[in-house]
Design an enzyme around this catalytic site. Structure first.
Site, PDB file in Angstrom:
ATOM      1  CB  SER A 116      -0.950  -0.051   1.195  1.00  0.00           C
ATOM      2  OG  SER A 116      -1.983   0.889   1.066  1.00  0.00           O
ATOM      3  CG  ASP A 129      -5.952  -4.538  -3.366  1.00  0.00           C
ATOM      4  OD1 ASP A 129      -6.113  -3.644  -2.521  1.00  0.00           O
ATOM      5  OD2 ASP A 129      -4.879  -5.141  -3.533  1.00  0.00           O
ATOM      6  CG  HIS A 131      -5.525  -2.865   0.789  1.00  0.00           C
ATOM      7  ND1 HIS A 131      -4.999  -2.471  -0.429  1.00  0.00           N
ATOM      8  CD2 HIS A 131      -4.910  -2.065   1.718  1.00  0.00           C
ATOM      9  CE1 HIS A 131      -4.138  -1.490  -0.252  1.00  0.00           C
ATOM     10  NE2 HIS A 131      -4.052  -1.234   1.041  1.00  0.00           N
TER      11      HIS A 131
END
Length: 308
Positions: A119, A261, A288
């Protein structure tokens, strides 16, 4: 199968703009002294959480004998906090965290290493890699965007797929300025259950990372939100992009994202199109947090990439 050695420690980090000495806390799973495998430095997301939700990556030490280095970025977790810098947009930039990563590499005396970023950590990892730092061998970018504007657009497209009453609750409280209400938080939770982590109950490591924002929101609120909700990024990374520099990444790179995601394919595609030596894998049953949702497959993919 033997249990890998675990070592915890701190390194000093001098960053004059901080106005005080800093320390970066780290944990090493495996043994850096053996020389059997290249160590993997793991960059957590947020910005503004801490390392615990990346705990499954420690499986790489057991399965592939890869030493795994987890650490808390300054302002987070067990590293130095800087609450007095709340709202300081000139201080909280990716330059700070690139300098911290440079320092960690130097302090641990790593001559060769791989980097994994998840991320925000993948954004940081790509910013680090375009500089072609000495010793970087391979790069893994997981669930990250190359441009924050694309990320925001994708979040708002995913929002349109929520039940209408959930969308209405989000909009109503954003317009009223009551985004701290329980109804708004519950509505956000519906989004997260679909696109952040689809496991129920959520793993303790994920919950710990989210709690860390509540305990000290300085980094998260200054860099990312600093506004009404997840769907509006007006912090220091509001115009963040690395797309035009991706061609400078000269190490083999692995991209990973999940079918559900927050980092949908649109977010990831520029990495694939612009990094010269790149492979892309999608986890079909993940959002995610693929390192939890498909833990075994995720670690197998990463481990094979780092050891072939």
């Amino acid at each position: 199968m033997s249990i890998p050695k675990t070592t915890e420690g701190e390194v000093d980090f001098s960053y004059p703009a901080a106005g005080k000495p800093l320390k970066t806390w780290y944990k090493i799973v495996g043994d850096l002294s053996t020389g059997s495998r290249t160590p993997l430095i793991c960059l957590h997301g947020g910005p503004g959480v801490e390392h615990s939700y990346l705990a499954p990556l420690a499986d790489l030490a057991t399965l592939f004998s890869i030493p795994v280095i987890l650490y808390d970025q300054v302002g987070n977790g067990r590293s130095t906090h800087l609450r007095e810098r709340d709202g300081d947009k000139e201080f909280w930039t990716d330059a700070l965290f690139v300098a911290e990563l440079d320092n960690l590499v130097a302090q641990l005396e790593l001559t060769e290493y791989d980097v994994f970023g998840h991320s925000w950590g993948g954004m940081l990892g790509s910013r680090f890699a375009v500089r072609r730092p000495k010793g970087l061998r391979r790069l893994v970018i997981m669930s990250s965007p190359s441009d924050i504007h694309v990320w925001v657009a994708v979040q708002n497209e995913l929002r349109k797929e929520l039940p209408q009453d959930v969308q209405d609750a989000l909009t109503r409280h954003e317009e009223a300025g009551t985004t701290d209400s329980k109804e708004y938080k519950d509505a956000e939770g519906v989004f997260y259950d679909r696109h952040l982590c689809r496991l129920h109950p959520q793993p303790e490591g994920v919950l710990n990372a989210l709690r860390s924002i509540e305990e000290d929101p300085t980094v998260y609120m200054t860099m990312y939100v600093n506004g009404p909700s997840e769907f509006h990024v007006i912090g220091t990374i509001k115009d963040w992009t690395i797309t035009d520099e991706l061609h400078k990444i000269d190490v083999p790179t692995l991209l990973i994202n999940g079918r559900y995601d927050e980092a949908q394919d649109t977010c990831v595609l520029p990495f694939f199109l612009n990094i010269p030596k790149v492979k892309w894998v999608r986890l079909e049953n993940s959002s995610h947090m693929g390192q939890w949702e498909e833990r075994e497959r995720c670690c197998q993919i990463v481990g094979e990439f780092l050891t072939y």
